[in-house]
Design a protein around this motif. Structure first.
Motif, PDB file in Angstrom:
ATOM      1  N   GLU A  35       8.396 -69.715-118.004  1.00  0.00           N
ATOM      2  CA  GLU A  35       7.376 -70.725-118.326  1.00  0.00           C
ATOM      3  C   GLU A  35       6.002 -70.331-117.811  1.00  0.00           C
ATOM      4  OE1 GLU A  35       8.073 -74.909-117.281  1.00  0.00           O
ATOM      5  OE2 GLU A  35      10.183 -74.380-117.165  1.00  0.00           O
ATOM      6  N   THR A  39       7.967 -78.100-113.376  1.00  0.00           N
ATOM      7  CA  THR A  39       7.110 -76.939-113.136  1.00  0.00           C
ATOM      8  C   THR A  39       5.661 -77.375-112.969  1.00  0.00           C
ATOM      9  OG1 THR A  39       8.511 -75.900-114.803  1.00  0.00           O
ATOM     10  CG2 THR A  39       6.713 -74.580-113.917  1.00  0.00           C
ATOM     11  N   GLY A  52      -9.421 -75.363-116.900  1.00  0.00           N
ATOM     12  CA  GLY A  52      -8.323 -74.939-116.043  1.00  0.00           C
ATOM     13  C   GLY A  52      -8.342 -75.711-114.741  1.00  0.00           C
ATOM     14  N   LEU A  82      -2.950 -76.667-117.310  1.00  0.00           N
ATOM     15  CA  LEU A  82      -2.124 -75.774-116.481  1.00  0.00           C
ATOM     16  C   LEU A  82      -1.660 -74.588-117.326  1.00  0.00           C
ATOM     17  CD1 LEU A  82      -0.009 -78.458-114.556  1.00  0.00           C
ATOM     18  CD2 LEU A  82      -1.832 -77.047-113.600  1.00  0.00           C
ATOM     19  N   GLY A  83      -2.626 -73.902-117.934  1.00  0.00           N
ATOM     20  CA  GLY A  83      -2.298 -72.670-118.633  1.00  0.00           C
ATOM     21  C   GLY A  83      -1.886 -72.840-120.068  1.00  0.00           C
ATOM     22  N   PRO A  84      -1.708 -71.704-120.768  1.00  0.00           N
ATOM     23  CA  PRO A  84      -1.499 -71.732-122.220  1.00  0.00           C
ATOM     24  C   PRO A  84      -0.066 -72.022-122.650  1.00  0.00           C
ATOM     25  CG  PRO A  84      -1.626 -69.471-121.451  1.00  0.00           C
ATOM     26  CD  PRO A  84      -1.865 -70.343-120.250  1.00  0.00           C
ATOM     27  N   ARG A  85       0.902 -71.956-121.758  1.00  0.00           N
ATOM     28  CA  ARG A  85       2.275 -72.267-122.135  1.00  0.00           C
ATOM     29  C   ARG A  85       2.570 -73.730-121.793  1.00  0.00           C
ATOM     30  NH1 ARG A  85       1.617 -67.157-120.769  1.00  0.00           N
ATOM     31  NH2 ARG A  85       1.130 -67.967-118.714  1.00  0.00           N
ATOM     32  N   ILE A  86       3.551 -74.307-122.467  1.00  0.00           N
ATOM     33  CA  ILE A  86       3.945 -75.689-122.163  1.00  0.00           C
ATOM     34  C   ILE A  86       4.850 -75.646-120.933  1.00  0.00           C
ATOM     35  CG2 ILE A  86       5.161 -77.722-123.006  1.00  0.00           C
ATOM     36  CD1 ILE A  86       4.613 -76.484-125.882  1.00  0.00           C
ATOM     37  N   LEU A  87       4.464 -76.355-119.893  1.00  0.00           N
ATOM     38  CA  LEU A  87       5.297 -76.390-118.693  1.00  0.00           C
ATOM     39  C   LEU A  87       6.187 -77.615-118.723  1.00  0.00           C
ATOM     40  CD1 LEU A  87       2.772 -75.421-115.863  1.00  0.00           C
ATOM     41  CD2 LEU A  87       4.101 -73.944-117.360  1.00  0.00           C
ATOM     42  N   ARG A  88       7.401 -77.459-118.253  1.00  0.00           N
ATOM     43  CA  ARG A  88       8.236 -78.625-118.024  1.00  0.00           C
ATOM     44  C   ARG A  88       7.581 -79.477-116.956  1.00  0.00           C
ATOM     45  NH1 ARG A  88      13.852 -78.554-119.422  1.00  0.00           N
ATOM     46  NH2 ARG A  88      14.480 -76.569-120.298  1.00  0.00           N
ATOM     47  N   ASP A 121      -3.796 -65.723-117.183  1.00  0.00           N
ATOM     48  CA  ASP A 121      -4.329 -66.335-118.409  1.00  0.00           C
ATOM     49  C   ASP A 121      -4.505 -67.856-118.289  1.00  0.00           C
ATOM     50  OD1 ASP A 121      -1.717 -67.222-118.564  1.00  0.00           O
ATOM     51  OD2 ASP A 121      -1.203 -66.052-120.340  1.00  0.00           O
ATOM     52  N   TRP A 122      -4.674 -68.348-117.045  1.00  0.00           N
ATOM     53  CA  TRP A 122      -4.892 -69.783-116.884  1.00  0.00           C
ATOM     54  C   TRP A 122      -6.365 -70.145-116.828  1.00  0.00           C
ATOM     55  CZ3 TRP A 122      -1.066 -73.080-113.660  1.00  0.00           C
ATOM     56  CH2 TRP A 122       0.227 -72.823-114.084  1.00  0.00           C
ATOM     57  N   GLY A 123      -7.210 -69.148-116.992  1.00  0.00           N
ATOM     58  CA  GLY A 123      -8.657 -69.416-116.920  1.00  0.00           C
ATOM     59  C   GLY A 123      -9.040 -70.460-117.938  1.00  0.00           C
ATOM     60  N   CYS A 170       9.305 -73.616-123.954  1.00  0.00           N
ATOM     61  CA  CYS A 170       7.914 -73.707-123.491  1.00  0.00           C
ATOM     62  C   CYS A 170       6.932 -73.244-124.552  1.00  0.00           C
ATOM     63  CB  CYS A 170       7.725 -72.939-122.185  1.00  0.00           C
ATOM     64  SG  CYS A 170       7.576 -71.153-122.397  1.00  0.00           S
ATOM     65  N   LYS A 206      11.553 -70.844-114.540  1.00  0.00           N
ATOM     66  CA  LYS A 206      10.164 -71.101-114.161  1.00  0.00           C
ATOM     67  C   LYS A 206       9.286 -69.866-114.367  1.00  0.00           C
ATOM     68  CE  LYS A 206      11.086 -75.203-113.312  1.00  0.00           C
ATOM     69  NZ  LYS A 206      11.327 -75.847-114.624  1.00  0.00           N
TER      70      LYS A 206
END
Lengths: 239, 239
Positions: free
Chosen positions: A100, B222, B171, B213-219, A237-239, A135, A97
């Protein structure tokens, strides 16, 4: 279907060829049934992500040819996760987590109430690699060896603030909304919490921000995900 | 050592006695080695938490006597979690985390890209009970049977807004900071995301708020924890 992403140790540059290890060949050709001409994505945590074509597929090895760069290296914001390792499955989960959610460094800490005497750093690092493959990340956070909390705190750079998930009266989101960006760390205790001595020491440190994560008791793994989420939303970086 | 907390189905009132089932007796006396005179905490999800003393301990049953109420019933804020069930361990995990994070109702939904044809509702409900026992909650969210997303949406009360974790440009924290409290639901898709038809339908609904939910792919697991965290911090009881 999204393309297979593979983390490799090799330097990456367009036009170069990349030898595969036995384990990589087994995964790509044995498990995933790829063969010459198939495309995958590769990244090494340093030079971004590249499209790569299988040029040779054998039982114990193989070769890829690197085509264009598909993504630049995206280094996550400078937030570390310090956590007290718990049961194996939940520790694995925390590492997955944290990767991710974009932690830059993952630091297992031994606290007074931590049961774990040792961790398998290599296994946890492999989990971080797998999570990055899944991810879409181009960066893999370093998983440190287990070290005592007191040792982390003794050498601590006061410029890196610590968001400490404690039984504080201040909600984490409220505390973070007034906080400055920059280097941070998140500190999550074991299921039994911190010892009185640890709490006294943490409370006395000027760079430690104690916060609460709501009215229910969260397991350590939930707390890690929740705190990283709130940090990324407020300062990351979630802005 | 914190006291054992046990969820029971029985009505609770000070001075009353409470018969134990065979499974409860096995847990308290066989596994946890309690005996007459030992105190535990009990809650039933309706009347708060009570101190209870063991008055009879047998192999296949036993009795508790209820002493004072130790906590009132604390109903979590009115937020539901709608999620597409995934692999067994991760589905269990989502139910556990949603309970800890204070979801009021847990609704497994079948989407176009959901693999699960059925779930074990009774097993998932038992996970929610266990999580409530662990996290000190006095409320246990209801776990619904698996139902198609389309059926949920057809009968949807437009007064309950849906926070939809999507590839939005907004966001989640920013979107929630301007949102009104009240009844909400959080919708998390399966690993493969939503189908084009589902996305068209969701986008057209005025009570659906698509967020990122941010720039990465979340499972999916998560994403469920992250979205519930941000909702609780912005509109729930984490203030």
């Amino acid at each position: 279907m999204s393309r297979i992403r593979l983390h490799v140790d090799h330097p990456l540059a367009q036009g170069q060829s990349l030898p595969l290890t036995e384990a990589q060949a087994h995964y790509l050709f044995g498990v995933m049934r790829l063969g010459p001409g198939d495309d995958i994505l590769v990244f090494n945590g340093r030079e971004g992500e590249f499209l790569a074509r299988v040029t040779r597929a054998a039982k114990r090895g193989g070769e890829l040819e690197l085509a264009e760069k598909t993504r630049p290296l995206q280094i996550p914001p400078d937030v570390w996760l310090l956590f007290a390792p718990i049961k194996k499955a939940r520790t694995d989960f925390i590492v997955e987590k944290a990767t991710e959610l974009g932690a830059a460094r993952i630091c297992p800490v031994q606290t007074d109430f931590t049961n774990a005497e040792r961790i398998r750093q290599d296994r946890l690092q492999a989990h971080a690699v797998e999570a990055a493959e899944q991810c879409g990340g181009t960066f893999v956070p370093e998983v440190e060896e287990l070290r005592p909390l007191s040792r982390w705190l003794s050498g601590w750079d006061a410029g890196r603030r610590i968001l400490w998930a404690d039984e504080s009266l201040v909600g984490a989101a409220a505390a973070l909304s007034g906080a400055e960006p920059g280097p941070w760390a998140i500190l999550i205790g074991p299921e039994g919490g911190f010892s009185p001595a640890e709490r006294d020491r943490l409370r006395a440190l000027p760079f430690v921000l104690p916060v609460s994560l709501g009215p229910r008791i969260l397991r350590a793994d939930t707390a890690a995900v929740a705190a990283l989420t709130l940090w990324q939303a407020a300062l990351g970086d979630w802005g």
